[in-house]
Design an enzyme around this catalytic site. Sequence first.
Site, short mmCIF file in Angstrom:
data_model
loop_
_atom_site.label_atom_id
_atom_site.label_comp_id
_atom_site.label_asym_id
_atom_site.label_seq_id
_atom_site.Cartn_x
_atom_site.Cartn_y
_atom_site.Cartn_z
N HIS A 246 -3.88 -7.21 -0.63
CA HIS A 246 -4.62 -5.94 -0.64
C HIS A 246 -5.33 -5.71 0.68
O HIS A 246 -6.16 -6.50 1.11
CB HIS A 246 -5.63 -5.82 -1.78
CG HIS A 246 -5.62 -4.42 -2.32
ND1 HIS A 246 -6.23 -3.39 -1.68
CD2 HIS A 246 -5.00 -3.89 -3.39
CE1 HIS A 246 -6.00 -2.28 -2.34
NE2 HIS A 246 -5.25 -2.55 -3.38
N GLU B 108 4.32 -6.75 -10.05
CA GLU B 108 2.90 -6.88 -10.37
C GLU B 108 2.45 -5.68 -11.19
O GLU B 108 3.03 -4.58 -11.08
CB GLU B 108 2.06 -7.00 -9.09
CG GLU B 108 2.21 -5.83 -8.15
CD GLU B 108 1.47 -5.98 -6.83
OE1 GLU B 108 1.35 -7.11 -6.34
OE2 GLU B 108 1.01 -4.95 -6.31
N HIS C 123 5.00 -2.53 -7.80
CA HIS C 123 3.86 -2.42 -8.72
C HIS C 123 4.04 -1.14 -9.54
O HIS C 123 3.50 -0.08 -9.18
CB HIS C 123 2.56 -2.37 -7.90
CG HIS C 123 1.33 -2.49 -8.72
ND1 HIS C 123 0.22 -3.19 -8.29
CD2 HIS C 123 0.99 -2.00 -9.94
CE1 HIS C 123 -0.74 -3.11 -9.21
NE2 HIS C 123 -0.30 -2.38 -10.21
N1 PXP Z 1 -1.57 -7.04 -4.46
C1 PXP Z 1 -1.85 -6.25 -5.52
C2 PXP Z 1 -2.14 -6.89 -6.82
C3 PXP Z 1 -1.82 -4.84 -5.38
O1 PXP Z 1 -2.08 -4.08 -6.45
C4 PXP Z 1 -1.48 -4.28 -4.15
C5 PXP Z 1 -1.39 -2.80 -4.02
O2 PXP Z 1 -0.38 -2.29 -4.83
C6 PXP Z 1 -1.21 -5.14 -3.08
C7 PXP Z 1 -1.27 -6.51 -3.26
C8 PXP Z 1 -0.84 -4.63 -1.73
O3 PXP Z 1 -1.93 -3.97 -1.19
P1 PXP Z 1 -1.74 -3.08 0.12
O4 PXP Z 1 -0.85 -1.95 -0.25
O5 PXP Z 1 -3.14 -2.65 0.47
O6 PXP Z 1 -1.14 -3.96 1.17
#
Ligand code: PXP
Length: 263
Positions: free
Chosen positions: A216, A96, A69
């Site tokens: 997330h 992403e 990301h």
């Molecule tokens: N999905 C998206 C769109 C995110 O922005 C993130 C964090 O960068 C995640 C998934 C993964 O989240 P986590 O780091 O809390 O597992």
Amino acid sequence: MRRSFLDRLGEKFKKKKEIALQILKDMTRLSVNINKVALIRNSRKGNFPNLVQVAKDCEAFGAQGITVHPRPDERHVRYSDIPALRQIVSTEFNIEGNPNTQFLDLVLKNPPTQCTLVPDAPGVLTSDKGWDTISHESFLKEVIAQLHEKNIRVSIFVDPIEKFVEGAKRVGAERIEFYTGDYAKAFEDHPEAAVAPHRRCAKLANEIGLGVNAGHDLNLHNLQHYKEEVENLLEVSIGHALISDAIYFGLQNTIQLYLQKLS
Ligand code: PXP
């Protein structure tokens, strides 16, 4: 009438094929988000831990995808990391982020398997909500058309709200990724209420032909319940908790522990 040997053999293979197809249908891929690894690397000069090696190792340890990301301030993965990662990821590469010009340029030059569009503001600590796919319909359509030209699968980050799921279908995405931050917050006290909107919206998504991803704040405590309750969950992307767990269990064991929760 006695069945021939070939008939029996054919039936046996048919059954095996059905079982294999069912296993594939039930499978949820684990995509490891390696942003946190980049954060550690960026805290010093040099290239340790080496992001490319970590991505390769995650795959060798069983991860079925690698997620990054890139954010405008490059505090995690840097834009310059992407070409090398794109070259070596042999499972599924998912980039992403918020599709500003710089992000879109990067993705189009280094086409991943999947691009997940996230409406995160430039300085935000972490993504905290999904798209309003209705207000941003024409913008999303424009962006998606460019990604599709490069044969990139598009997933749209959304909250589990029906109208935004339907909106994601209208703008032409192949998948949605549910924001699971609110699920994770409510899970400890109200696991059933926490997952209910996700279950409902996943059913709707499946009915209208959208694949379902999620991510997330998923972790070893809340992942299994989510997987059990959300039908046809194709992929989860997990970063913060998985990399934190790896401090205690090691990366290989941790990936296996997450895979067990999804099996
Ligand atoms: N999905 C998206 C769109 C995110 O922005 C993130 C964090 O960068 C995640 C998934 C993964 O989240 P986590 O780091 O809390 O597992």
